[in-house]
Scaffold this motif. Structure first.
Motif, PDB file in Angstrom:
ATOM      1  N   GLY A  51       0.814  -1.218   0.000  1.00 16.23           N
ATOM      2  CA  GLY A  51       0.000   0.000   0.000  1.00 16.23           C
ATOM      3  C   GLY A  51       0.840   1.256   0.000  1.00 16.23           C
ATOM      4  O   GLY A  51       0.457   2.273  -0.591  1.00 16.23           O
ATOM      5  N   LEU A  52       2.006   1.208   0.670  1.00 11.10           N
ATOM      6  CA  LEU A  52       2.907   2.361   0.630  1.00 11.10           C
ATOM      7  C   LEU A  52       3.416   2.603  -0.782  1.00 11.10           C
ATOM      8  O   LEU A  52       3.546   3.753  -1.220  1.00 11.10           O
ATOM      9  N   GLY A  53       3.704   1.517  -1.522  1.00  7.09           N
ATOM     10  CA  GLY A  53       4.137   1.680  -2.910  1.00  7.09           C
ATOM     11  C   GLY A  53       3.030   2.223  -3.793  1.00  7.09           C
ATOM     12  O   GLY A  53       3.296   2.931  -4.776  1.00  7.09           O
ATOM     13  N   LYS A  54       1.775   1.918  -3.443  1.00  8.09           N
ATOM     14  CA  LYS A  54       0.662   2.413  -4.253  1.00  8.09           C
ATOM     15  C   LYS A  54       0.398   3.901  -4.043  1.00  8.09           C
ATOM     16  O   LYS A  54      -0.458   4.479  -4.722  1.00  8.09           O
ATOM     17  N   THR A  55       1.109   4.539  -3.093  1.00  9.70           N
ATOM     18  CA  THR A  55       0.992   5.994  -2.986  1.00  9.70           C
ATOM     19  C   THR A  55       1.597   6.696  -4.191  1.00  9.70           C
ATOM     20  O   THR A  55       1.331   7.888  -4.399  1.00  9.70           O
ATOM     21  N   PHE A  56       2.408   5.992  -4.959  1.00 10.26           N
ATOM     22  CA  PHE A  56       2.849   6.507  -6.257  1.00 10.26           C
ATOM     23  C   PHE A  56       1.719   6.242  -7.249  1.00 10.26           C
ATOM     24  O   PHE A  56       1.452   5.086  -7.611  1.00 10.26           O
ATOM     25  N   LYS A  57       1.067   7.286  -7.657  1.00  8.69           N
ATOM     26  CA  LYS A  57      -0.184   7.157  -8.411  1.00  8.69           C
ATOM     27  C   LYS A  57       0.000   6.517  -9.780  1.00  8.69           C
ATOM     28  O   LYS A  57      -0.983   6.120 -10.405  1.00  8.69           O
ATOM     29  N   ILE A  58       1.227   6.442 -10.245  1.00  8.26           N
ATOM     30  CA  ILE A  58       1.427   5.793 -11.540  1.00  8.26           C
ATOM     31  C   ILE A  58       1.098   4.305 -11.458  1.00  8.26           C
ATOM     32  O   ILE A  58       0.829   3.668 -12.484  1.00  8.26           O
ATOM     33  N   LEU A  59       1.083   3.739 -10.227  1.00 11.08           N
ATOM     34  CA  LEU A  59       0.728   2.339 -10.037  1.00 11.08           C
ATOM     35  C   LEU A  59      -0.768   2.126  -9.862  1.00 11.08           C
ATOM     36  O   LEU A  59      -1.228   0.983  -9.881  1.00 11.08           O
ATOM     37  N   THR A  60      -1.520   3.198  -9.674  1.00  8.95           N
ATOM     38  CA  THR A  60      -2.966   3.076  -9.496  1.00  8.95           C
ATOM     39  C   THR A  60      -3.744   3.515 -10.725  1.00  8.95           C
ATOM     40  O   THR A  60      -4.873   3.063 -10.930  1.00  8.95           O
ATOM     41  N   ASP A  61      -3.171   4.391 -11.546  1.00  7.79           N
ATOM     42  CA  ASP A  61      -3.821   4.803 -12.792  1.00  7.79           C
ATOM     43  C   ASP A  61      -3.430   3.846 -13.908  1.00  7.79           C
ATOM     44  O   ASP A  61      -2.305   3.338 -13.935  1.00  7.79           O
ATOM     45  N   PRO A  62      -4.329   3.578 -14.854  1.00  6.80           N
ATOM     46  CA  PRO A  62      -3.995   2.653 -15.950  1.00  6.80           C
ATOM     47  C   PRO A  62      -2.815   3.161 -16.777  1.00  6.80           C
ATOM     48  O   PRO A  62      -2.763   4.328 -17.178  1.00  6.80           O
ATOM     49  N   LEU A  63      -1.860   2.281 -17.011  1.00  3.99           N
ATOM     50  CA  LEU A  63      -0.692   2.618 -17.827  1.00  3.99           C
ATOM     51  C   LEU A  63      -1.077   2.557 -19.298  1.00  3.99           C
ATOM     52  O   LEU A  63      -1.821   1.666 -19.727  1.00  3.99           O
ATOM     53  N   ASN A  64      -0.566   3.506 -20.078  1.00  7.48           N
ATOM     54  CA  ASN A  64      -0.785   3.451 -21.521  1.00  7.48           C
ATOM     55  C   ASN A  64       0.161   2.417 -22.138  1.00  7.48           C
ATOM     56  O   ASN A  64       0.944   1.767 -21.449  1.00  7.48           O
ATOM     57  N   ASN A  65       0.074   2.275 -23.459  1.00 12.29           N
ATOM     58  CA  ASN A  65       0.866   1.235 -24.124  1.00 12.29           C
ATOM     59  C   ASN A  65       2.365   1.461 -23.959  1.00 12.29           C
ATOM     60  O   ASN A  65       3.136   0.506 -23.769  1.00 12.29           O
ATOM     61  N   ALA A  66       2.804   2.726 -24.049  1.00 12.51           N
ATOM     62  CA  ALA A  66       4.236   3.011 -23.913  1.00 12.51           C
ATOM     63  C   ALA A  66       4.718   2.752 -22.482  1.00 12.51           C
ATOM     64  O   ALA A  66       5.803   2.203 -22.271  1.00 12.51           O
ATOM     65  N   GLU A  67       3.920   3.129 -21.493  1.00 12.82           N
ATOM     66  CA  GLU A  67       4.312   2.920 -20.098  1.00 12.82           C
ATOM     67  C   GLU A  67       4.210   1.443 -19.702  1.00 12.82           C
ATOM     68  O   GLU A  67       4.961   0.982 -18.838  1.00 12.82           O
ATOM     69  N   ALA A  68       3.265   0.709 -20.324  1.00 14.17           N
ATOM     70  CA  ALA A  68       3.133  -0.709 -19.996  1.00 14.17           C
ATOM     71  C   ALA A  68       4.378  -1.499 -20.391  1.00 14.17           C
ATOM     72  O   ALA A  68       4.710  -2.506 -19.753  1.00 14.17           O
ATOM     73  N   GLN A  69       5.050  -1.058 -21.454  1.00 12.80           N
ATOM     74  CA  GLN A  69       6.289  -1.724 -21.842  1.00 12.80           C
ATOM     75  C   GLN A  69       7.388  -1.544 -20.796  1.00 12.80           C
ATOM     76  O   GLN A  69       8.313  -2.340 -20.718  1.00 12.80           O
ATOM     77  N   LEU A  70       7.276  -0.489 -19.996  1.00 15.12           N
ATOM     78  CA  LEU A  70       8.215  -0.246 -18.902  1.00 15.12           C
ATOM     79  C   LEU A  70       7.614  -0.664 -17.561  1.00 15.12           C
ATOM     80  O   LEU A  70       8.062  -0.184 -16.507  1.00 15.12           O
ATOM     81  N   GLY A  71       6.617  -1.546 -17.579  1.00 21.39           N
ATOM     82  CA  GLY A  71       5.924  -1.920 -16.352  1.00 21.39           C
ATOM     83  C   GLY A  71       6.841  -2.512 -15.302  1.00 21.39           C
ATOM     84  O   GLY A  71       6.756  -2.154 -14.115  1.00 21.39           O
ATOM     85  N   SER A  72       7.720  -3.413 -15.689  1.00 20.47           N
ATOM     86  CA  SER A  72       8.641  -4.020 -14.720  1.00 20.47           C
ATOM     87  C   SER A  72       9.555  -2.980 -14.092  1.00 20.47           C
ATOM     88  O   SER A  72       9.800  -2.997 -12.867  1.00 20.47           O
ATOM     89  N   ASP A  73      10.058  -2.057 -14.906  1.00 21.60           N
ATOM     90  CA  ASP A  73      10.947  -1.010 -14.378  1.00 21.60           C
ATOM     91  C   ASP A  73      10.197  -0.066 -13.445  1.00 21.60           C
ATOM     92  O   ASP A  73      10.717   0.331 -12.393  1.00 21.60           O
ATOM     93  N   ILE A  74       8.978   0.315 -13.819  1.00 20.08           N
ATOM     94  CA  ILE A  74       8.212   1.261 -12.998  1.00 20.08           C
ATOM     95  C   ILE A  74       7.867   0.636 -11.647  1.00 20.08           C
ATOM     96  O   ILE A  74       7.984   1.289 -10.595  1.00 20.08           O
ATOM     97  N   ILE A  75       7.433  -0.618 -11.652  1.00 22.78           N
ATOM     98  CA  ILE A  75       7.097  -1.281 -10.383  1.00 22.78           C
ATOM     99  C   ILE A  75       8.325  -1.397  -9.495  1.00 22.78           C
ATOM    100  O   ILE A  75       8.276  -1.116  -8.281  1.00 22.78           O
ATOM    101  N   PHE A  76       9.448  -1.782 -10.067  1.00 26.89           N
ATOM    102  CA  PHE A  76      10.666  -1.932  -9.272  1.00 26.89           C
ATOM    103  C   PHE A  76      11.112  -0.598  -8.681  1.00 26.89           C
ATOM    104  O   PHE A  76      11.508  -0.514  -7.503  1.00 26.89           O
ATOM    105  N   ILE A  77      11.045   0.480  -9.463  1.00 26.73           N
ATOM    106  CA  ILE A  77      11.497   1.789  -8.978  1.00 26.73           C
ATOM    107  C   ILE A  77      10.604   2.275  -7.836  1.00 26.73           C
ATOM    108  O   ILE A  77      11.085   2.779  -6.807  1.00 26.73           O
ATOM    109  N   CYS A  78       9.286   2.130  -7.999  1.00 26.28           N
ATOM    110  CA  CYS A  78       8.369   2.625  -6.962  1.00 26.28           C
ATOM    111  C   CYS A  78       8.580   1.900  -5.636  1.00 26.28           C
ATOM    112  O   CYS A  78       8.582   2.534  -4.567  1.00 26.28           O
ATOM    113  N   TYR A  79       8.788   0.580  -5.675  1.00 27.64           N
ATOM    114  CA  TYR A  79       8.991  -0.145  -4.429  1.00 27.64           C
ATOM    115  C   TYR A  79      10.424   0.007  -3.919  1.00 27.64           C
ATOM    116  O   TYR A  79      10.675  -0.144  -2.711  1.00 27.64           O
TER     117      TYR A  79
END
Length: 544
Positions: A502-530
């Motif tokens: 839940g603390l990681g979900k305070t980064f709103k990029i993890l709660t709003d739907p990712l677009n196609n370009a951001e979804a390709q970086l999904g693994s990187d975004i999740i790792f950075i936020c946590y």
């Protein structure tokens, strides 16, 4: 009496078919000779098309017309055009103007060369004559063909492409510092005043940089230069540079910890600089994916990325706030996300067993002393992909939407020690564990804690690792008292990983739907936020 192929005349039978055949051969021979004679008179290129138009329905004579109009405008039609002869003009100057307007290379018109009416406007004709009234419309003596493909108005799509090109040019010019522009403009106008002398100063009493503010935060600086005869500059010059006013700067947050925590998730400016320093000196020599970035300093670029992760602001809004184009925002975000993921990915987040036990809460250490990691899965929404296979792979039955799924693990003390790559929402918890190296990371005699969905006891058994999960209902619908007490203990300690997620979900990029370009970086975004959660204050108390 009608004539038939075999007709009786005065009692005799005559076969008249040879007479018709000879007559038709004579007509064909005359037409062929006439066409060959006209071909020798007309000079045209091999790429030109020549059209033969019958002059009368009752005549066998043909008129040769050059494919001039067909070459210039592809929409001309011989059946509906009114040709105008080029050689009928007795004015050499007008004929020259016609030839210049037509733009035919290596072409010498003959008396049979025509230009159709589609290349003239209604103002080129004399008033009166209309075909419906039995009279042909006649051209004015000064008429010149002007309707060609290169003179027509551009289409809506062409205008839109031109506007997008101009917008990109303006975006690239926004990176120029406004102060340098106004300073250089004022110096240029001062030099022009000195060259013009008193006459120029009388006509233009106050020539200088003119600042026109269209809308906040955008600013447009216009520098008009005189085009009078006394001025040295021969033509009118107008220099317009579009820039954005920078709203956010790193220095503004030095003494505003509350605002910095709101925008980035980091508590104060000292922690902000510390997180940036963990990326090393490589952050100051990045190779960007879509060209270099010179308009923002490295701390401001890091602030932009943190605001994107924390608030998930649109790229256009971030460009307005930092004074750069939308394309530069995307370039900075993609480059920094990949860089931060690779740089922090080299750190071994898996702590040693003695360190885990030292920082574990007292009650946790007493009840589950051998716990090495607490595992749980998390899902982040993505926009619905276009491909059916991608839709099937990312659809989660649990969330009832398209998601990305990852397994997050934390120590009993609340530190993130494991983040798996992102998989489609259709992946199961067991399949993710099978593809991970968690069993190999654990030592002999360790234990892990997870939810009911992690049926992975057989995966950890070869490594002598115990799995603590709540009891599953199998053939009975009632649990024993000991099982209930054990499940309560596990649930009270396993909740720590849910709090960290839940603390990681305070980064709103993890709660709003990712677009196609951001979804390709999904693994990187999740790792950075946590990974950023490890820099924040621990939310697991020492007595938990």
């Amino acid at each position: 009496m009608p004539l038939t192929p075999s007709t009786k005349i005065l009692g005799l039978t005559y076969d008249i078919r040879p007479m018709f055949k000879d007559h038709m051969q004579d007509i064909t021979r005359q037409c062929t000779s006439r066409v060959n004679a006209l071909r020798s008179e007309v000079s045209f290129n091999t790429a030109d098309r020549v059209h033969f138009v019958r002059t009368s329905s009752r005549s066998s004579k043909y008129q040769l017309r050059s494919g001039l109009s067909r070459i210039t405008v592809g929409t001309c039609s011989a059946g509906r055009t009114v040709p105008h002869n080029i050689t009928d003009m007795h004015n050499p100057e007008l004929k020259k103007r016609w030839m210049m307007a037509i733009k035919r290379q290596n072409f010498t018109p003959s008396k049979y060369s025509m230009v159709c009416k589609d290349h003239f406007t209604a103002e080129d004709y004399m008033p009166g004559g209309r075909r419906s009234e039995g009279r042909l419309r006649r051209l004015k003596k000064t008429a010149v063909p002007s309707q060609f493909s290169w003179t027509k108005k551009p289409s809506v799509a062409a205008v839109a492409r031109k506007e997008r090109a101009l917008k990109r040019m303006c975006d690239s010019a926004r990176s120029v510092d406004a102060e340098e522009v106004t300073g250089g403009a004022s110096k240029m106008m001062k030099s022009e005043k000195q060259k013009c002398g008193s006459a120029c100063s009388d006509e233009i009493p106050d020539v200088g940089a003119e600042e026109v503010i269209e809308s906040e935060p955008a600013q447009v600086f216009s520098v008009p230069v005189s085009d009078s005869t006394d001025a040295v500059v021969p033509d009118a010059v107008k220099v317009t540079v579009h820039t954005y006013k920078k709203v956010y700067r790193v220095d503004d947050f030095k003494h505003n910890a509350e605002s910095l925590h709101f925008h980035t998730g980091l508590e104060n400016y000292e922690k902000f600089t510390f997180v940036l320093s963990t990326l090393g000196p490589a952050a100051y020599s990045l190779k960007y994916f879509y060209g270099p970035i010179t308009s923002l300093q490295v701390p401001e670029q890091f602030l932009l990325v943190m605001m994107k992760l924390r608030q998930n602001k649109p790229n256009f809004e971030l460009g307005e706030l930092f004074g750069v184009s939308e394309r530069d925002v995307y370039n900075i975000f993609v480059t920094w996300v990949r860089f931060m993921s690779l740089q922090w990915g080299e750190i071994n987040l898996w702590p040693k067993k003695d360190i885990v036990q030292f920082y574990a809460p007292h009650d946790f250490g007493n009840k589950f002393p051998g716990t090495r990691v607490i595992l749980d899965a998390t899902e982040i929404p993505v926009r619905k992909p276009e491909l059916p296979l991608a839709q099937q792979a990312t659809f989660s039955n649990y969330k009832n939407r398209n998601t990305l799924k990852a397994v997050v693990g934390c120590t009993p003390g609340g530190m993130i020690s494991y983040v798996s790559p992102a998989y489609g929402g259709a992946a199961s918890d067991r399949s993710i564990i099978e593809r991970s190296n968690i069993p190999q990371l654990c030592d002999k005699g360790d234990s892990i804690m997870a939810d009911k969905g992690f049926e992975v006891q057989d995966l950890f058994a070869p490594y002598d690792v115990m799995v603590n999960i709540p009891t599953m209902f199998k053939k009975t619908n009632r649990l024993s008292a000991n099982s209930v007490l054990k499940d309560r203990k596990i649930a009270s300690k396993r909740v720590h990983v849910e709090r960290v997620i839940g603390l990681g979900k305070t980064f709103k990029i993890l709660t709003d739907p990712l677009n196609n370009a951001e979804a390709q970086l999904g693994s990187d975004i999740i790792f950075i936020c946590y990974m950023l959660c490890n820099f924040r204050k621990c939310i697991v108390p020492s007595h938990a």
